[in-house]
Motif scaffolding. Structure first.
Motif, PDB file in Angstrom:
ATOM      1  N   ASN A 170      12.590  21.482  37.214  1.00  0.00           N
ATOM      2  CA  ASN A 170      11.978  20.768  38.339  1.00  0.00           C
ATOM      3  C   ASN A 170      12.757  19.515  38.721  1.00  0.00           C
ATOM      4  OD1 ASN A 170       9.973  22.689  38.275  1.00  0.00           O
ATOM      5  ND2 ASN A 170       8.445  21.383  37.274  1.00  0.00           N
ATOM      6  N   LEU A 171      13.411  18.902  37.718  1.00  0.00           N
ATOM      7  CA  LEU A 171      14.115  17.641  37.950  1.00  0.00           C
ATOM      8  C   LEU A 171      15.618  17.815  38.161  1.00  0.00           C
ATOM      9  CD1 LEU A 171      12.273  15.477  35.245  1.00  0.00           C
ATOM     10  CD2 LEU A 171      11.885  15.466  37.720  1.00  0.00           C
ATOM     11  N   GLY A 172      16.094  19.047  38.151  1.00  0.00           N
ATOM     12  CA  GLY A 172      17.517  19.287  38.358  1.00  0.00           C
ATOM     13  C   GLY A 172      18.374  18.974  37.153  1.00  0.00           C
ATOM     14  N   LEU A 173      17.811  19.093  35.951  1.00  0.00           N
ATOM     15  CA  LEU A 173      18.552  18.828  34.716  1.00  0.00           C
ATOM     16  C   LEU A 173      18.937  20.135  34.039  1.00  0.00           C
ATOM     17  CD1 LEU A 173      16.196  16.033  33.319  1.00  0.00           C
ATOM     18  CD2 LEU A 173      18.379  15.686  34.471  1.00  0.00           C
ATOM     19  N   ASP A 174      20.034  20.105  33.303  1.00  0.00           N
ATOM     20  CA  ASP A 174      20.429  21.261  32.498  1.00  0.00           C
ATOM     21  C   ASP A 174      19.589  21.260  31.220  1.00  0.00           C
ATOM     22  OD1 ASP A 174      21.733  23.549  31.825  1.00  0.00           O
ATOM     23  OD2 ASP A 174      23.618  22.595  31.267  1.00  0.00           O
ATOM     24  N   PHE A 175      19.447  22.434  30.604  1.00  0.00           N
ATOM     25  CA  PHE A 175      18.532  22.569  29.470  1.00  0.00           C
ATOM     26  C   PHE A 175      19.095  23.521  28.432  1.00  0.00           C
ATOM     27  CE2 PHE A 175      14.841  24.912  27.571  1.00  0.00           C
ATOM     28  CZ  PHE A 175      14.301  23.857  26.860  1.00  0.00           C
ATOM     29  N   ILE A 176      18.978  23.114  27.163  1.00  0.00           N
ATOM     30  CA  ILE A 176      19.286  23.979  26.019  1.00  0.00           C
ATOM     31  C   ILE A 176      18.016  24.058  25.174  1.00  0.00           C
ATOM     32  CG2 ILE A 176      20.716  24.340  23.985  1.00  0.00           C
ATOM     33  CD1 ILE A 176      22.829  22.540  25.290  1.00  0.00           C
ATOM     34  N   GLY A 177      17.461  25.254  25.031  1.00  0.00           N
ATOM     35  CA  GLY A 177      16.229  25.430  24.273  1.00  0.00           C
ATOM     36  C   GLY A 177      16.412  26.381  23.120  1.00  0.00           C
ATOM     37  N   ILE A 178      15.872  25.998  21.953  1.00  0.00           N
ATOM     38  CA  ILE A 178      15.952  26.821  20.744  1.00  0.00           C
ATOM     39  C   ILE A 178      14.524  27.112  20.279  1.00  0.00           C
ATOM     40  CG2 ILE A 178      16.842  26.985  18.390  1.00  0.00           C
ATOM     41  CD1 ILE A 178      18.847  24.748  19.142  1.00  0.00           C
ATOM     42  N   GLU A 179      14.249  28.351  19.916  1.00  0.00           N
ATOM     43  CA  GLU A 179      12.924  28.722  19.409  1.00  0.00           C
ATOM     44  C   GLU A 179      13.058  29.935  18.500  1.00  0.00           C
ATOM     45  OE1 GLU A 179       9.177  28.909  18.355  1.00  0.00           O
ATOM     46  OE2 GLU A 179       9.942  27.268  19.606  1.00  0.00           O
ATOM     47  N   MET A 180      12.417  29.897  17.320  1.00  0.00           N
ATOM     48  CA  MET A 180      12.558  30.978  16.357  1.00  0.00           C
ATOM     49  C   MET A 180      11.399  31.971  16.392  1.00  0.00           C
ATOM     50  SD  MET A 180      11.684  29.065  12.725  1.00  0.00           S
ATOM     51  CE  MET A 180      11.881  30.576  11.785  1.00  0.00           C
ATOM     52  N   THR A 181      10.271  31.617  17.009  1.00  0.00           N
ATOM     53  CA  THR A 181       9.099  32.478  16.999  1.00  0.00           C
ATOM     54  C   THR A 181       9.056  33.355  18.252  1.00  0.00           C
ATOM     55  OG1 THR A 181       7.583  31.018  18.204  1.00  0.00           O
ATOM     56  CG2 THR A 181       7.922  30.558  15.860  1.00  0.00           C
ATOM     57  N   ASP A 182       8.008  34.187  18.339  1.00  0.00           N
ATOM     58  CA  ASP A 182       7.841  35.058  19.504  1.00  0.00           C
ATOM     59  C   ASP A 182       7.505  34.283  20.770  1.00  0.00           C
ATOM     60  OD1 ASP A 182       8.426  37.298  18.036  1.00  0.00           O
ATOM     61  OD2 ASP A 182       6.337  37.791  17.596  1.00  0.00           O
ATOM     62  N   TYR A 183       7.251  32.979  20.647  1.00  0.00           N
ATOM     63  CA  TYR A 183       7.073  32.164  21.847  1.00  0.00           C
ATOM     64  C   TYR A 183       8.362  32.117  22.670  1.00  0.00           C
ATOM     65  CZ  TYR A 183       2.425  30.407  20.717  1.00  0.00           C
ATOM     66  OH  TYR A 183       1.085  30.310  20.481  1.00  0.00           O
ATOM     67  N   PHE A 184       9.472  32.471  22.050  1.00  0.00           N
ATOM     68  CA  PHE A 184      10.747  32.512  22.785  1.00  0.00           C
ATOM     69  C   PHE A 184      10.625  33.399  24.022  1.00  0.00           C
ATOM     70  CE2 PHE A 184      14.806  34.475  23.789  1.00  0.00           C
ATOM     71  CZ  PHE A 184      15.661  33.384  23.834  1.00  0.00           C
ATOM     72  N   ASP A 185       9.979  34.553  23.866  1.00  0.00           N
ATOM     73  CA  ASP A 185       9.860  35.493  24.977  1.00  0.00           C
ATOM     74  C   ASP A 185       8.973  34.919  26.085  1.00  0.00           C
ATOM     75  OD1 ASP A 185      11.457  37.417  23.690  1.00  0.00           O
ATOM     76  OD2 ASP A 185       9.720  38.123  22.536  1.00  0.00           O
ATOM     77  N   ILE A 186       7.938  34.178  25.701  1.00  0.00           N
ATOM     78  CA  ILE A 186       7.076  33.525  26.695  1.00  0.00           C
ATOM     79  C   ILE A 186       7.877  32.468  27.462  1.00  0.00           C
ATOM     80  CG2 ILE A 186       5.016  32.088  27.000  1.00  0.00           C
ATOM     81  CD1 ILE A 186       3.845  33.470  24.525  1.00  0.00           C
ATOM     82  N   ALA A 187       8.650  31.663  26.729  1.00  0.00           N
ATOM     83  CA  ALA A 187       9.477  30.642  27.378  1.00  0.00           C
ATOM     84  C   ALA A 187      10.490  31.291  28.315  1.00  0.00           C
ATOM     85  CB  ALA A 187      10.198  29.813  26.317  1.00  0.00           C
ATOM     86  N   LYS A 188      11.108  32.373  27.880  1.00  0.00           N
ATOM     87  CA  LYS A 188      12.105  33.058  28.695  1.00  0.00           C
ATOM     88  C   LYS A 188      11.485  33.559  30.001  1.00  0.00           C
ATOM     89  CE  LYS A 188      15.698  36.601  28.262  1.00  0.00           C
ATOM     90  NZ  LYS A 188      16.287  37.639  27.353  1.00  0.00           N
ATOM     91  N   GLN A 189      10.273  34.095  29.912  1.00  0.00           N
ATOM     92  CA  GLN A 189       9.586  34.581  31.109  1.00  0.00           C
ATOM     93  C   GLN A 189       9.216  33.441  32.051  1.00  0.00           C
ATOM     94  OE1 GLN A 189       6.252  36.830  29.623  1.00  0.00           O
ATOM     95  NE2 GLN A 189       7.558  38.300  28.567  1.00  0.00           N
ATOM     96  N   ARG A 190       8.719  32.338  31.485  1.00  0.00           N
ATOM     97  CA  ARG A 190       8.355  31.192  32.328  1.00  0.00           C
ATOM     98  C   ARG A 190       9.573  30.635  33.048  1.00  0.00           C
ATOM     99  NH1 ARG A 190       5.367  26.556  29.288  1.00  0.00           N
ATOM    100  NH2 ARG A 190       4.961  25.868  31.433  1.00  0.00           N
ATOM    101  N   LEU A 191      10.667  30.493  32.337  1.00  0.00           N
ATOM    102  CA  LEU A 191      11.855  29.903  32.931  1.00  0.00           C
ATOM    103  C   LEU A 191      12.532  30.842  33.924  1.00  0.00           C
ATOM    104  CD1 LEU A 191      13.128  28.138  29.722  1.00  0.00           C
ATOM    105  CD2 LEU A 191      12.284  27.032  31.781  1.00  0.00           C
ATOM    106  N   ALA A 192      12.407  32.137  33.696  1.00  0.00           N
ATOM    107  CA  ALA A 192      12.943  33.095  34.648  1.00  0.00           C
ATOM    108  C   ALA A 192      12.165  33.054  35.950  1.00  0.00           C
ATOM    109  CB  ALA A 192      12.903  34.503  34.062  1.00  0.00           C
ATOM    110  N   ALA A 193      10.876  32.738  35.853  1.00  0.00           N
ATOM    111  CA  ALA A 193      10.025  32.691  37.038  1.00  0.00           C
ATOM    112  C   ALA A 193      10.270  31.424  37.855  1.00  0.00           C
ATOM    113  CB  ALA A 193       8.554  32.757  36.635  1.00  0.00           C
TER     114      ALA A 193
END
Length: 231
Positions: free
Chosen positions: A208-231
């Motif tokens: 939303n703010l025009g910043l680059d992002f590096i995200g790390i996640e080891m649990t199945d929440y990774f897939d939820i984050a991936k879907q949210r960010l793809a949207a």
């Protein structure tokens, strides 16, 4: 934007030194219980109101005592320090139970502790004969001095936001509005690292703010984050 699934401590060791402008994260801080036995219970039982239905996935790493939390946190905070650029900011959630030990871990990791911010959740948890528990805390530190001039804002140290604003995607989710409040300290076009991405709220705020992002996640929440960010 870069999303990586795996153990953050291992992955951080492979990231290049002096490459991110801020580390903004909400690690598992093992605070949702008053006794040692209760601390070892599932996160769903610790972070769900009694009698309520829990629709969210449980997550790992939330059962450490204070000594093991101090040691583990010191390790990943030291790696984040290496990965951060000079003058970078660290903003990390914690609650009152482990505020003191986490402040120690930040300094063991090499960061200069600058103070604490308050997230006022507005939905007070009353305590009989005591003060309501309606706040969560964010510890602020920097890698070296605070660089003045690149982003000359006077940032509020208290932010009010209901914890369910914008919907929930995680047992301990943080609203995107709260994450944008924290990301405002990042220089224009800067890069934010979140080694405990969870459901990806920090990444949404960065987008939303025009910043680059590096995200790390080891649990199945990774897939939820991936879907949210793809949207």
């Amino acid at each position: 934007m870069q999303l990586i699934k795996g153990d953050s401590l291992q992955i951080l060791r492979d990231l290049p030194s002096s490459s991110v402008d801020a580390v903004i994260t909400d690690p598992p801080y093992a605070s949702g219980a008053a006794s040692s036995s209760a601390k070892k219970a599932s996160t769903g039982s610790k972070y769900t109101t009694k009698g309520a239905i829990n629709p969210f996935l449980d997550f790992e790493g939330d059962c450490r005592d204070q000594r093991s939390l101090l040691q583990w946190s010191s390790l990943w905070l030291a790696e984040c320090y290496r990965v951060a650029k000079p003058n970078a900011h660290l903003l990390c959630f914690i609650d009152w139970r482990n505020y003191p030990v986490f402040a120690d871990a930040i300094q063991v990791g090499g960061w200069i502790w600058r103070g604490g911010l308050v997230w006022d959740k507005k939905n007070a948890r009353p305590r009989k004969d005591g003060f309501s528990q309606q706040c969560e805390f964010v510890l602020w530190a920097t890698k070296g001095s605070v660089k003045v001039g690149d982003n000359p804002l006077y940032h509020n140290g208290v932010y009010q936001c209901h914890p369910h604003k914008g919907g929930r995607f995680h047992q301990t989710s943080k609203p995107v509005d709260v994450m944008e409040w924290l990301c405002n300290v990042v220089p224009k076009n800067g890069t934010v690292l979140d080694p405990f991405m969870g459901s990806g709220s920090t990444g949404v705020a960065c987008n939303n703010l025009g910043l680059d992002f590096i995200g790390i996640e080891m649990t199945d929440y990774f897939d939820i984050a991936k879907q949210r960010l793809a949207a």
